[in-house]
Motif scaffolding. Structure first.
Motif, PDB file in Angstrom:
ATOM      1  N   ALA A   1     -25.859  -0.370  -7.011  1.00  0.00           N
ATOM      2  CA  ALA A   1     -27.097  -0.357  -7.791  1.00  0.00           C
ATOM      3  C   ALA A   1     -27.940  -1.570  -7.429  1.00  0.00           C
ATOM      4  CB  ALA A   1     -26.794  -0.356  -9.286  1.00  0.00           C
ATOM      5  N   ALA A   2     -29.256  -1.337  -7.284  1.00  0.00           N
ATOM      6  CA  ALA A   2     -30.233  -2.407  -7.111  1.00  0.00           C
ATOM      7  C   ALA A   2     -30.805  -2.744  -8.480  1.00  0.00           C
ATOM      8  CB  ALA A   2     -31.334  -1.970  -6.154  1.00  0.00           C
ATOM      9  N   CYS A   3     -30.836  -4.036  -8.817  1.00  0.00           N
ATOM     10  CA  CYS A   3     -31.184  -4.456 -10.173  1.00  0.00           C
ATOM     11  C   CYS A   3     -32.409  -5.360 -10.165  1.00  0.00           C
ATOM     12  CB  CYS A   3     -30.009  -5.180 -10.818  1.00  0.00           C
ATOM     13  SG  CYS A   3     -28.453  -4.267 -10.727  1.00  0.00           S
ATOM     14  N   SER A   4     -33.169  -5.273 -11.242  1.00  0.00           N
ATOM     15  CA  SER A   4     -34.393  -6.061 -11.339  1.00  0.00           C
ATOM     16  C   SER A   4     -34.118  -7.537 -11.598  1.00  0.00           C
ATOM     17  CB  SER A   4     -35.286  -5.501 -12.449  1.00  0.00           C
ATOM     18  OG  SER A   4     -34.650  -5.642 -13.714  1.00  0.00           O
ATOM     19  N   ASP A   5     -32.901  -7.900 -12.016  1.00  0.00           N
ATOM     20  CA  ASP A   5     -32.586  -9.304 -12.260  1.00  0.00           C
ATOM     21  C   ASP A   5     -32.145 -10.033 -10.997  1.00  0.00           C
ATOM     22  OD1 ASP A   5     -30.155  -8.117 -11.902  1.00  0.00           O
ATOM     23  OD2 ASP A   5     -29.251  -8.836 -13.767  1.00  0.00           O
TER      24      ASP A   5
ATOM     25  N   VAL B   1     -34.390  -6.605  -6.733  1.00  0.00           N
ATOM     26  CA  VAL B   1     -33.903  -5.744  -5.647  1.00  0.00           C
ATOM     27  C   VAL B   1     -34.414  -4.334  -5.910  1.00  0.00           C
ATOM     28  CG1 VAL B   1     -31.893  -4.976  -4.356  1.00  0.00           C
ATOM     29  CG2 VAL B   1     -31.852  -7.197  -5.494  1.00  0.00           C
ATOM     30  N   LEU B   2     -35.117  -3.778  -4.923  1.00  0.00           N
ATOM     31  CA  LEU B   2     -35.796  -2.498  -5.132  1.00  0.00           C
ATOM     32  C   LEU B   2     -34.995  -1.298  -4.637  1.00  0.00           C
ATOM     33  CD1 LEU B   2     -39.428  -3.536  -4.104  1.00  0.00           C
ATOM     34  CD2 LEU B   2     -38.547  -3.194  -6.406  1.00  0.00           C
ATOM     35  N   LYS B   3     -34.255  -1.457  -3.526  1.00  0.00           N
ATOM     36  CA  LYS B   3     -33.574  -0.312  -2.920  1.00  0.00           C
ATOM     37  C   LYS B   3     -32.186  -0.701  -2.430  1.00  0.00           C
ATOM     38  CE  LYS B   3     -36.813   2.805  -3.321  1.00  0.00           C
ATOM     39  NZ  LYS B   3     -36.597   4.041  -4.100  1.00  0.00           N
ATOM     40  N   VAL B   4     -31.263   0.242  -2.502  1.00  0.00           N
ATOM     41  CA  VAL B   4     -29.936   0.106  -1.890  1.00  0.00           C
ATOM     42  C   VAL B   4     -29.589   1.416  -1.188  1.00  0.00           C
ATOM     43  CG1 VAL B   4     -28.956  -1.650  -3.405  1.00  0.00           C
ATOM     44  CG2 VAL B   4     -28.831   0.746  -4.066  1.00  0.00           C
ATOM     45  N   GLU B   5     -28.855   1.291  -0.077  1.00  0.00           N
ATOM     46  CA  GLU B   5     -28.337   2.449   0.650  1.00  0.00           C
ATOM     47  C   GLU B   5     -26.949   2.092   1.153  1.00  0.00           C
ATOM     48  OE1 GLU B   5     -29.233   5.591   1.750  1.00  0.00           O
ATOM     49  OE2 GLU B   5     -30.937   5.643   0.384  1.00  0.00           O
ATOM     50  N   ALA B   6     -25.948   2.904   0.806  1.00  0.00           N
ATOM     51  CA  ALA B   6     -24.576   2.688   1.269  1.00  0.00           C
ATOM     52  C   ALA B   6     -24.263   3.681   2.382  1.00  0.00           C
ATOM     53  CB  ALA B   6     -23.592   2.851   0.118  1.00  0.00           C
ATOM     54  N   PHE B   7     -23.493   3.219   3.391  1.00  0.00           N
ATOM     55  CA  PHE B   7     -23.105   4.120   4.476  1.00  0.00           C
ATOM     56  C   PHE B   7     -21.735   3.714   4.984  1.00  0.00           C
ATOM     57  CE2 PHE B   7     -25.687   0.706   6.086  1.00  0.00           C
ATOM     58  CZ  PHE B   7     -25.148   0.317   7.299  1.00  0.00           C
ATOM     59  N   LEU B   8     -21.072   4.652   5.639  1.00  0.00           N
ATOM     60  CA  LEU B   8     -19.695   4.486   6.097  1.00  0.00           C
ATOM     61  C   LEU B   8     -19.658   4.424   7.611  1.00  0.00           C
ATOM     62  CD1 LEU B   8     -16.584   4.514   5.460  1.00  0.00           C
ATOM     63  CD2 LEU B   8     -16.716   7.005   5.701  1.00  0.00           C
ATOM     64  N   HIS B   9     -18.997   3.394   8.139  1.00  0.00           N
ATOM     65  CA  HIS B   9     -18.776   3.289   9.580  1.00  0.00           C
ATOM     66  C   HIS B   9     -17.305   3.598   9.842  1.00  0.00           C
ATOM     67  CE1 HIS B   9     -19.223   1.914  13.721  1.00  0.00           C
ATOM     68  NE2 HIS B   9     -18.121   1.202  13.556  1.00  0.00           N
ATOM     69  N   ALA B  10     -17.041   4.764  10.422  1.00  0.00           N
ATOM     70  CA  ALA B  10     -15.674   5.215  10.685  1.00  0.00           C
ATOM     71  C   ALA B  10     -15.476   5.373  12.185  1.00  0.00           C
ATOM     72  CB  ALA B  10     -15.400   6.539   9.976  1.00  0.00           C
ATOM     73  N   ARG B  11     -14.621   4.549  12.749  1.00  0.00           N
ATOM     74  CA  ARG B  11     -14.302   4.596  14.179  1.00  0.00           C
ATOM     75  C   ARG B  11     -12.802   4.391  14.354  1.00  0.00           C
ATOM     76  NH1 ARG B  11     -18.262   6.668  14.106  1.00  0.00           N
ATOM     77  NH2 ARG B  11     -20.186   6.366  15.290  1.00  0.00           N
ATOM     78  N   ALA B  12     -12.364   4.456  15.609  1.00  0.00           N
ATOM     79  CA  ALA B  12     -10.941   4.298  15.894  1.00  0.00           C
ATOM     80  C   ALA B  12     -10.437   2.918  15.480  1.00  0.00           C
ATOM     81  CB  ALA B  12     -10.681   4.533  17.387  1.00  0.00           C
ATOM     82  N   GLY B  13     -11.322   1.911  15.516  1.00  0.00           N
ATOM     83  CA  GLY B  13     -10.912   0.565  15.137  1.00  0.00           C
ATOM     84  C   GLY B  13     -10.763   0.369  13.647  1.00  0.00           C
ATOM     85  N   GLY B  14     -11.173   1.328  12.843  1.00  0.00           N
ATOM     86  CA  GLY B  14     -11.067   1.200  11.397  1.00  0.00           C
ATOM     87  C   GLY B  14     -12.320   1.689  10.699  1.00  0.00           C
ATOM     88  N   GLU B  15     -12.292   1.667   9.374  1.00  0.00           N
ATOM     89  CA  GLU B  15     -13.420   2.098   8.547  1.00  0.00           C
ATOM     90  C   GLU B  15     -14.028   0.891   7.846  1.00  0.00           C
ATOM     91  OE1 GLU B  15     -12.167   5.074   5.849  1.00  0.00           O
ATOM     92  OE2 GLU B  15     -12.208   6.690   7.330  1.00  0.00           O
TER      93      GLU B  15
ATOM     94  N   HIS C   1     -17.042   0.038   4.836  1.00  0.00           N
ATOM     95  CA  HIS C   1     -18.051   0.448   3.862  1.00  0.00           C
ATOM     96  C   HIS C   1     -19.178  -0.574   3.916  1.00  0.00           C
ATOM     97  CE1 HIS C   1     -15.352   3.466   2.221  1.00  0.00           C
ATOM     98  NE2 HIS C   1     -14.406   2.550   2.154  1.00  0.00           N
ATOM     99  N   LEU C   2     -20.347  -0.136   4.344  1.00  0.00           N
ATOM    100  CA  LEU C   2     -21.488  -1.022   4.524  1.00  0.00           C
ATOM    101  C   LEU C   2     -22.573  -0.692   3.511  1.00  0.00           C
ATOM    102  CD1 LEU C   2     -21.660  -0.959   8.434  1.00  0.00           C
ATOM    103  CD2 LEU C   2     -20.501  -2.620   6.962  1.00  0.00           C
ATOM    104  N   LEU C   3     -23.345  -1.712   3.161  1.00  0.00           N
ATOM    105  CA  LEU C   3     -24.390  -1.575   2.157  1.00  0.00           C
ATOM    106  C   LEU C   3     -25.645  -2.269   2.641  1.00  0.00           C
ATOM    107  CD1 LEU C   3     -25.079  -0.666  -0.796  1.00  0.00           C
ATOM    108  CD2 LEU C   3     -24.398  -2.958  -1.520  1.00  0.00           C
ATOM    109  N   CYS C   4     -26.773  -1.615   2.429  1.00  0.00           N
ATOM    110  CA  CYS C   4     -28.076  -2.156   2.806  1.00  0.00           C
ATOM    111  C   CYS C   4     -28.901  -2.312   1.527  1.00  0.00           C
ATOM    112  CB  CYS C   4     -28.759  -1.220   3.796  1.00  0.00           C
ATOM    113  SG  CYS C   4     -30.410  -1.714   4.268  1.00  0.00           S
ATOM    114  N   SER C   5     -29.495  -3.483   1.313  1.00  0.00           N
ATOM    115  CA  SER C   5     -30.301  -3.742   0.123  1.00  0.00           C
ATOM    116  C   SER C   5     -31.634  -4.349   0.529  1.00  0.00           C
ATOM    117  CB  SER C   5     -29.564  -4.681  -0.841  1.00  0.00           C
ATOM    118  OG  SER C   5     -29.324  -5.938  -0.226  1.00  0.00           O
ATOM    119  N   ALA C   6     -32.685  -4.034  -0.224  1.00  0.00           N
ATOM    120  CA  ALA C   6     -34.041  -4.515   0.079  1.00  0.00           C
ATOM    121  C   ALA C   6     -34.676  -5.037  -1.196  1.00  0.00           C
ATOM    122  CB  ALA C   6     -34.890  -3.394   0.677  1.00  0.00           C
ATOM    123  N   ALA C   7     -35.469  -6.114  -1.069  1.00  0.00           N
ATOM    124  CA  ALA C   7     -36.017  -6.801  -2.233  1.00  0.00           C
ATOM    125  C   ALA C   7     -37.536  -6.899  -2.147  1.00  0.00           C
ATOM    126  CB  ALA C   7     -35.389  -8.187  -2.367  1.00  0.00           C
TER     127      ALA C   7
END
Length: 661
Positions: free
Chosen positions: A428-432, A460-474, A476-482
């Protein structure tokens, strides 16, 4: 004392429930005979749970048979076993022997004595299911059975929909009919499919229509009467009540309705967010797209939109929020199954409130909308819940009471297969100025704050979560914008794993962990980022597109590099390419989507929808079309494969209205 409708009884008989000392409640079948004493049979004895005011307020026999549901003065709902077989009943002795003495002054006492003498022959039943304090300390006012559901009302301003699971009561959701209607007394279902809510609003008795969302009748009676009755017909309506010992009657003739609704509204104020749930195929109807919208009017709406008729039909309205609904998120794509579309819906907004629902939409050719929607409330969370439970909170200063959730994103790849416990995680992106991560345990209906960071130090106005899954491992990545135009990238793999272990050990309770520092921060814009989207390319890289208040669009291409170890420090992000398009729009860019690695779609408050081609030289506009929704708030897109194998892209826009292109 209260009467309860009991299926299977003759017309001249009724079920009477009486609460006595020590929480004992009696079920009596009373048969009326003109000129004779009533025939009374003691059918059952029940024990109410201990509380200060230990008596029942309402009851209803379930149509399934063998079960009795009742509400008590403490606001609890109770489910008891019951049986109408003669072996369980004890009749009053004088009448059972065929006595036909006329009713005299001693008949009441003899009936009481005979019934009470038979109490020992019946066991004292304990409740099978207890929902303690469901309607607060002001009590339950009515219990109604309709269809396969149970409805309860109370003086807490809401009515609840429940269902029977085995021999347990399960709350599906709660409804708040209208603002200010705190004293809800009764529900009535009409033949035309409307649900009438009867209650007291201030000093008026009101009849509220759930179908039209308005007061049908309003009687200035002084408000809050405990003894009253209401009856309506096509020709007249009547309301009777007791005031200061006098019986008052209000009656008026029915007036023809001269109001005609030309186009029903979806919300009372602007729509701030929209998500597409999926499509439902109904025999004999065109394909129906199912959307969820959130609005500044504090409600979320599940609606069906038909491309053929171009009409939007509300299927369900969610009214649990106490402030505006700013963000929506769906837990994974809702793929059609044997029973229809099913998904978890998260809604969030003002007053730092998050609600979670289970949605199930299936085709129903018999209904007016051709789609049936079932909503089950799963969990909720508010940052100030602990503060509101304090006894002396009026002496304390509440920390940041105006915190808002601006954006939500479900963390992918955290299902039962990847984790030892079935926790789902939500960012969650939060106004505080914080980025928060929540964990949902659906089975226990718990939503827990597990991690947070105040790195941005501004809204913080926006968040986007995405998964990087490869042979080396997984990862969980998160992108946030303010609001300063910065876009930060986080690796939340470690915090999610630590949170899962802590939740498993502490049985769903924990102190929030620290998210740590972001892996990378990019100054993408000169001011606030209003739109953000991440899409994986076929090469395993990630395109991150963002739109800003200054009308610019920024696209960067990222590559994730994993170290040999599985520690968080082994994750690195490399920026391979950055493309910026200043003045792409004449106003705020509030919607952006990466359709393909070489195609982008952007929408702005200037009411232009533009398709961009991403090439070596930057972004080139392929085409622009105008849409009719003012003050655009959000954009959602999906693709549909046509019969010839061609892909067609659809988008839905929301703001001061809703439009699908």
């Amino acid at each position: 004392l209260s009467w309860a409708p009991c299926p299977g009884l003759p017309p001249d008989a009724a079920a009477l429930l009486a609460s006595g000392p020590d929480g004992e409640m009696l079920w009596l079948d009373v048969t009326h005979r003109p000129g004779q004493a009533p025939w009374v049979r003691l059918m059952g004895r029940y024990l109410l749970p201990p509380c200060k005011q230990r008596w029942h307020t309402c009851a209803a026999f379930l149509p399934q048979g063998g079960l009795l549901v009742c509400g008590d003065r403490r606001g609890s709902l109770l489910l008891f076993p019951c049986s109408s077989s003669p072996g369980w009943a004890a009749e009053s002795t004088g009448i059972a022997n065929g006595g036909t003495n006329p009713v005299g002054k001693d008949s009441g006492s003899s009936l009481e004595t005979s019934c009470l003498s038979c109490k020992g022959a019946l066991p004292l039943e304990a409740p099978l299911s207890v929902l303690f304090g469901l309607h607060g300390k002001t009590g339950v006012t009515s219990v109604t059975c309709h269809g396969d559901y149970i409805y309860s009302t109370g003086r807490d301003g809401v009515y609840r929909q429940l269902r029977l699971q085995g021999q347990q009561l399960e709350v599906l959701r709660k409804h708040r009919p209208c603002k200010g209607l705190q004293w809800i007394e009764e529900l009535r279902f009409t033949p035309d499919g409307d649900l009438l809510v009867l209650g007291f609003h201030a000093d008026n008795f009101v009849v509220w229509s759930s179908k039209t969302g308005e007061n049908l009748h309003c009687v200035p009676c002084g408000g809050g009467h405990r003894s009253w009755s209401y009856c309506s017909s096509l020709s007249a309506e009547a309301f009777a009540f007791i005031k200061c010992g006098d019986v008052m009657l209000y009656r008026r003739e029915a007036k023809p309705c001269e109001q005609q609704v030309l186009l029903a509204s979806l919300h009372g104020r602007e729509i701030s967010c929209v998500r597409r749930l999926g499509a439902v195929e109904v025999p004999g109807h065109a394909t129906l797209n199912i959307f969820v919208t959130g609005s500044e009017d504090t409600t979320a709406c599940v609606l069906a939109l038909s491309e053929h008729s171009r009409t939007a039909v509300p299927l369900a309205r969610l009214s649990d929020h106490i402030s505006s609904v700013r963000a929506l998120a769906l837990a994974g794509p809702a793929r059609p199954g044997d029973e229809g579309l099913s998904a978890l819906l998260f809604s969030a907004g003002g007053r730092a409130q998050i609600e979670c629902y289970q949605l199930l939409c299936a085709g129903d050719p018999a209904s007016e909308s051709a789609v049936a929607c079932q909503v089950i409330h799963v969990a909720s969370h508010r940052l100030d819940e602990h503060w509101e439970r304090k006894k002396n909170r009026h002496k304390l200063v509440k920390m940041d009471p105006e915190t808002r959730y601006m954006s939500l994103s479900v963390v992918p790849g955290t299902s039962t297969e990847q984790l030892p416990t079935p926790w789902k995680f939500l960012a969650a992106a939060c106004s505080d100025g914080s980025v928060r991560v929540f964990g949902l345990l659906e089975a226990a209906r718990k939503l827990v704050l597990v991690a947070e960071s105040f790195h941005h130090q501004r809204c913080v106005l926006k968040v986007e979560a995405f998964l990087h899954a490869r042979a080396g491992g997984e990862r969980h990545l998160l992108c946030s914008a303010a609001t300063d135009g910065s876009v930060a990238f986080w690796d939340i793999t470690g915090p999610i794993a630590d949170a899962t272990d802590a939740l498993h050990r502490a049985e769903g309770e924990m102190q929030p962990l620290a998210l740590g520092a972001p892996l990378l921060t990019i100054m993408a814009h000169s001011c606030g980022v209003n739109s953000l989207h991440v899409r994986e390319t076929p090469k395993g890289q990630y395109l991150v597109a963002s739109g800003s208040d200054d009308g610019s669009i920024h696209v960067c291409l990222l590559e994730v590099a994993l170290g040999r170890g599985k520690a968080e420090a082994g994750t690195c992000l490399h920026v391979l390419e950055r493309v910026a398009r200043p003045c792409a729009h004449a106003a705020h860019v509030t919607g952006i989507r990466v359709l393909r690695p070489d195609l982008l779609l952007s929408a702005s408050v200037d009411q232009r929808l533009t398709l961009w081609r991403r090439g070596p030289g930057g972004l080139d506009a392929l085409g622009t079309t105008f849409f009719h929704v003012p003050d655009l708030a959000e954009l959602d897109c999906w693709e549909v494969a046509e019969a010839g194998g061609e892909l067609r892209y659809y988008c839905v826009l929301c703001g001061q209205g809703l439009e699908m292109l």
